[in-house]
Design a protein around this motif. Structure first.
Motif, PDB file in Angstrom:
ATOM      1  N   LEU A 172       0.835  -1.196   0.000  1.00  8.30           N
ATOM      2  CA  LEU A 172       0.000   0.000   0.000  1.00  8.30           C
ATOM      3  C   LEU A 172       0.869   1.245   0.000  1.00  8.30           C
ATOM      4  N   LYS A 173       0.358   2.272  -0.638  1.00  5.01           N
ATOM      5  CA  LYS A 173       0.947   3.598  -0.483  1.00  5.01           C
ATOM      6  C   LYS A 173       0.513   4.124   0.879  1.00  5.01           C
ATOM      7  N   LYS A 174       1.247   5.082   1.395  1.00  2.35           N
ATOM      8  CA  LYS A 174       0.916   5.659   2.692  1.00  2.35           C
ATOM      9  C   LYS A 174      -0.517   6.196   2.699  1.00  2.35           C
ATOM     10  N   SER A 175      -0.913   6.859   1.614  1.00  2.00           N
ATOM     11  CA  SER A 175      -2.265   7.424   1.533  1.00  2.00           C
ATOM     12  C   SER A 175      -3.325   6.320   1.550  1.00  2.00           C
ATOM     13  N   GLU A 176      -3.063   5.181   0.901  1.00  2.00           N
ATOM     14  CA  GLU A 176      -4.005   4.058   0.909  1.00  2.00           C
ATOM     15  C   GLU A 176      -4.122   3.467   2.316  1.00  2.00           C
ATOM     16  N   TYR A 177      -2.993   3.363   2.999  1.00  2.00           N
ATOM     17  CA  TYR A 177      -2.981   2.848   4.365  1.00  2.00           C
ATOM     18  C   TYR A 177      -3.891   3.691   5.257  1.00  2.00           C
ATOM     19  N   TYR A 178      -3.744   5.004   5.184  1.00  3.71           N
ATOM     20  CA  TYR A 178      -4.559   5.885   6.016  1.00  3.71           C
ATOM     21  C   TYR A 178      -6.025   5.906   5.566  1.00  3.71           C
ATOM     22  N   PHE A 179      -6.262   5.743   4.272  1.00  3.08           N
ATOM     23  CA  PHE A 179      -7.631   5.642   3.780  1.00  3.08           C
ATOM     24  C   PHE A 179      -8.326   4.420   4.375  1.00  3.08           C
ATOM     25  N   PHE A 180      -7.657   3.260   4.332  1.00  4.66           N
ATOM     26  CA  PHE A 180      -8.259   2.043   4.875  1.00  4.66           C
ATOM     27  C   PHE A 180      -8.494   2.163   6.383  1.00  4.66           C
ATOM     28  N   ARG A 181      -7.574   2.819   7.077  1.00  2.00           N
ATOM     29  CA  ARG A 181      -7.787   3.039   8.514  1.00  2.00           C
ATOM     30  C   ARG A 181      -9.035   3.881   8.753  1.00  2.00           C
ATOM     31  N   LYS A 182      -9.251   4.852   7.881  1.00  4.84           N
ATOM     32  CA  LYS A 182     -10.401   5.758   8.031  1.00  4.84           C
ATOM     33  C   LYS A 182     -11.727   5.031   7.813  1.00  4.84           C
ATOM     34  N   ILE A 183     -11.788   4.120   6.847  1.00  5.03           N
ATOM     35  CA  ILE A 183     -13.055   3.456   6.510  1.00  5.03           C
ATOM     36  C   ILE A 183     -13.239   2.114   7.215  1.00  5.03           C
ATOM     37  N   PHE A 184     -12.277   1.704   8.031  1.00  4.08           N
ATOM     38  CA  PHE A 184     -12.313   0.346   8.577  1.00  4.08           C
ATOM     39  C   PHE A 184     -13.590   0.029   9.342  1.00  4.08           C
ATOM     40  N   ASN A 185     -14.045   0.908  10.216  1.00  2.72           N
ATOM     41  CA  ASN A 185     -15.243   0.609  11.012  1.00  2.72           C
ATOM     42  C   ASN A 185     -16.465   0.400  10.131  1.00  2.72           C
ATOM     43  N   ASP A 186     -16.642   1.257   9.126  1.00  2.00           N
ATOM     44  CA  ASP A 186     -17.767   1.080   8.192  1.00  2.00           C
ATOM     45  C   ASP A 186     -17.623  -0.210   7.391  1.00  2.00           C
ATOM     46  N   TYR A 187     -16.409  -0.515   6.953  1.00  3.71           N
ATOM     47  CA  TYR A 187     -16.120  -1.745   6.212  1.00  3.71           C
ATOM     48  C   TYR A 187     -16.467  -2.971   7.068  1.00  3.71           C
ATOM     49  N   TYR A 188     -16.037  -2.955   8.319  1.00  7.97           N
ATOM     50  CA  TYR A 188     -16.297  -4.062   9.232  1.00  7.97           C
ATOM     51  C   TYR A 188     -17.803  -4.268   9.440  1.00  7.97           C
ATOM     52  N   GLU A 189     -18.525  -3.179   9.665  1.00  8.71           N
ATOM     53  CA  GLU A 189     -19.970  -3.269   9.860  1.00  8.71           C
ATOM     54  C   GLU A 189     -20.660  -3.797   8.606  1.00  8.71           C
ATOM     55  N   TYR A 190     -20.199  -3.368   7.437  1.00  7.07           N
ATOM     56  CA  TYR A 190     -20.774  -3.852   6.182  1.00  7.07           C
ATOM     57  C   TYR A 190     -20.596  -5.365   6.066  1.00  7.07           C
ATOM     58  N   LEU A 191     -19.391  -5.851   6.363  1.00  6.94           N
ATOM     59  CA  LEU A 191     -19.139  -7.287   6.265  1.00  6.94           C
ATOM     60  C   LEU A 191     -19.993  -8.078   7.257  1.00  6.94           C
ATOM     61  N   LYS A 192     -20.189  -7.531   8.447  1.00 11.51           N
ATOM     62  CA  LYS A 192     -21.047  -8.203   9.431  1.00 11.51           C
ATOM     63  C   LYS A 192     -22.486  -8.303   8.924  1.00 11.51           C
ATOM     64  N   ASP A 193     -22.977  -7.247   8.282  1.00 11.09           N
ATOM     65  CA  ASP A 193     -24.359  -7.206   7.805  1.00 11.09           C
ATOM     66  C   ASP A 193     -24.573  -7.927   6.477  1.00 11.09           C
ATOM     67  N   HIS A 194     -23.505  -8.139   5.726  1.00  9.21           N
ATOM     68  CA  HIS A 194     -23.595  -8.759   4.389  1.00  9.21           C
ATOM     69  C   HIS A 194     -22.578  -9.904   4.298  1.00  9.21           C
ATOM     70  N   GLN A 195     -22.855 -10.981   4.988  1.00 13.04           N
ATOM     71  CA  GLN A 195     -21.882 -12.070   5.087  1.00 13.04           C
ATOM     72  C   GLN A 195     -21.589 -12.771   3.767  1.00 13.04           C
ATOM     73  N   ASN A 196     -22.482 -12.673   2.797  1.00 11.60           N
ATOM     74  CA  ASN A 196     -22.270 -13.330   1.503  1.00 11.60           C
ATOM     75  C   ASN A 196     -21.694 -12.393   0.451  1.00 11.60           C
ATOM     76  N   THR A 197     -21.214 -11.232   0.859  1.00 12.14           N
ATOM     77  CA  THR A 197     -20.644 -10.285  -0.094  1.00 12.14           C
ATOM     78  C   THR A 197     -19.412 -10.869  -0.781  1.00 12.14           C
ATOM     79  N   LEU A 198     -19.159 -10.409  -1.987  1.00 12.49           N
ATOM     80  CA  LEU A 198     -17.955 -10.830  -2.710  1.00 12.49           C
ATOM     81  C   LEU A 198     -16.794  -9.863  -2.495  1.00 12.49           C
TER      82      LEU A 198
END
Length: 93
Positions: free
Chosen positions: A4-30
């Protein structure tokens, strides 16, 4: 593992909580699951990378594989290549 580029690393840190909640709510996501994200200091430089689930370890039948980068420059595969690229995707739709 994907670097990852530094900017990508910080982007993923920023969206992680929303990403985690999405995966919990959509277990069959691709959408790929991320198992860990790291920054390692090498000499004076930080190297960032992410560990992701492989989509190829699945019971789904995969007909076509694309390596998409979000660019069009030089992004078409040769006839002998099995993995297709961005312009192959664009031209197929």
């Amino acid at each position: 593992i994907k670097s990852l580029k530094k900017s990508e690393y910080y982007f993923f840190r920023k969206i992680f909580n929303d990403y985690y909640e999405y995966l919990k709510d959509h277990q069959n996501t691709l959408i790929n699951r991320f198992y860990g994200m790291y920054g390692v200091k090498h000499n004076k430089d930080m190297i960032y990378f992410i560990v992701m689930e492989s989509i190829f370890y699945s019971n789904l039948n995969i007909d076509t594989i694309y390596d998409l980068k979000g660019s069009t420059k030089g992004r078409i595969s040769k006839d002998t290549e099995k993995v297709l690229k961005d312009n192959n995707w664009t031209n197929s739709n």
